[in-house]
Scaffold this active site. Structure first.
Site, PDB file in Angstrom:
ATOM      1  CG  ASP A   1      -0.342  -0.106   2.511  1.00 46.71           C
ATOM      2  OD1 ASP A   1       0.898  -0.251   2.575  1.00 46.71           O
ATOM      3  OD2 ASP A   1      -1.075  -0.039   3.516  1.00 46.71           O
ATOM      4  CB  SER A   2       4.593   1.708  -0.107  1.00 49.78           C
ATOM      5  OG  SER A   2       4.824   0.521  -0.831  1.00 49.78           O
TER       6      SER A   2
ATOM      7  CG  ASP B   1       0.361  -4.055   2.004  1.00 52.45           C
ATOM      8  OD1 ASP B   1       0.380  -4.915   2.909  1.00 52.45           O
ATOM      9  OD2 ASP B   1       1.251  -3.193   1.866  1.00 52.45           O
TER      10      ASP B   1
ATOM     11  CE  LYS C   1       3.176  -5.926   3.699  1.00 55.60           C
ATOM     12  NZ  LYS C   1       2.681  -4.887   4.624  1.00 55.60           N
TER      13      LYS C   1
ATOM     14  CD  GLU D   1       0.397  -1.575   7.947  1.00 55.26           C
ATOM     15  OE1 GLU D   1      -0.037  -0.791   8.827  1.00 55.26           O
ATOM     16  OE2 GLU D   1       0.948  -1.182   6.910  1.00 55.26           O
TER      17      GLU D   1
ATOM     18  CD  GLU E   1       7.760  -0.356   7.627  1.00 56.95           C
ATOM     19  OE1 GLU E   1       6.779  -1.056   7.271  1.00 56.95           O
ATOM     20  OE2 GLU E   1       7.967   0.786   7.189  1.00 56.95           O
TER      21      GLU E   1
HETATM   22  O1  KIV Z   1       3.567  -1.133   1.649  1.00 58.54           O
HETATM   23  C1  KIV Z   1       4.766  -1.484   1.709  1.00 58.54           C
HETATM   24  O2  KIV Z   1       5.577  -1.148   0.831  1.00 58.54           O
HETATM   25  C2  KIV Z   1       5.193  -2.289   2.829  1.00 58.54           C
HETATM   26  C3  KIV Z   1       6.652  -2.585   2.942  1.00 58.54           C
HETATM   27  C4  KIV Z   1       7.384  -1.382   3.383  1.00 58.54           C
HETATM   28  C5  KIV Z   1       6.913  -3.743   3.806  1.00 58.54           C
HETATM   29  O3  KIV Z   1       4.404  -2.680   3.629  1.00 58.54           O
END
Ligand code: KIV
Length: 273
Positions: free
Chosen positions: A53-54, A92, A122, A124, A191
């Site tokens: 989600d970056s 994500d 993924k 969090e 992280e």
């Molecule tokens: O969204 C992302 O890029 C991440 C990584 C930094 C692990 O969660």
């Protein structure tokens, strides 16, 4: 040309990353968000591509990962899956799509899997979302957990500082990691936490751990692709190693193109029909 030779061209699976941990083979993971770049990462031999989600930051220009939506993640995810022959693709789950009702969390994870063809999701968080993680796992969806600095909670924390620096927070993270591993998650991202803690967690759980700013004692590493290629110019946290300066190269190449167009050097007769 690449200095890395792919020795096993088979598709990377969740079983394969577990086997890599058992064999002591490090797992290389990068983020990816589009077809062209993901295809290059896959050809280079990357083990895992995270459609992070970056994307909210590096693809959309938002300050945080909070604004990105499920529909947007699905579009990025689908493009990456289409590009990958070998890499395992993880997507994500964005902010707000898995923390509420477990049924909603499962429905959203099912959407990601069905509409993208990804290999897993993924998300969090630790024990506070364990029931939801279990509900997603119940649908047969591989889940990678993410502890330590969890950027979706930035508004609660108020800073991107290193996490789990106190004994109490470190203990909480260790227990979260064990609970997520025992629940059936297949991998764990950690992280920006102390290296010694990340190594301790890695030794104490059965599933592979992937670090970002978590030292060398994890089973693998992840970086944001734009950051490590030097496309995100000016961003240089301590944990980042710059493998290229593509931002500067692109500005230079585009500058050359602009000059050629302006002074009539492009196109030539050979480049015309
Ligand atoms: O969204 C992302 O890029 C991440 C990584 C930094 C692990 O969660």
């Amino acid at each position: 040309m690449s200095t890395y030779t792919i020795t096993d061209a088979r598709k990377v699976t969740t079983k394969r990353v577990r086997d890599m941990k058992a064999a002591g083979e490090k797992i290389a993971m990068l983020t990816g968000y589009d077809f062209t770049m993901a295809s290059l990462l896959d050809q280079a031999g990357i083990d895992v591509i995270l459609v992070g989600d970056s994307a909210s930051n590096v693809m959309q220009g938002n300050l945080t990962t909070v604004p990105i939506t499920l529909d947007e993640m699905i579009i990025y995810g689908r493009s990456v899956v289409r590009a990958c022959k070998r890499a395992l693709v993880l997507i994500d789950m964005p902010f707000g799509t898995y923390q509420g009702d477990p049924i909603d969390a499962q429905r959203n994870a099912v959407r990601i899997m069905q509409e993208t063809g990804a290999d897993g999701v993924k998300l969090e968080g630790g024990r506070e979302i364990l029931d939801n993680v279990k509900m997603i796992l119940r649908a047969g969806i591989p889940v990678c957990a993410h502890l330590g600095l969890t950027p979706q909670s930035i508004n609660q924390f108020g800073s991107y500082a290193t996490r789990a620096t106190t004994d109490e927070e470190a203990q909480r993270l260790l227990i979260d990691a064990q609970a997520l591993s025992q629940a059936g998650c297949f991998m764990l991202v950690m992280e920006k936490i102390p290296a010694e803690l990340a190594a301790r967690v890695t030794r104490s759980i059965a599933i592979p751990t992937i670090g970002i700013g978590a030292g060398a004692g994890t089973d693998g590493q992840v970086l944001v692709m734009q950051d490590m290629l030097g496309l995100n110019m000016g961003f240089k946290p301590k944990f980042l190693r710059l493998y290229d300066h593509m931002g500067e190269q692109m500005i230079n190449s585009v500058g050359n193109y602009i000059s050629d167009v302006k002074n009539g050097a492009f196109p030539t007769a050979d480049e015309s029909y």
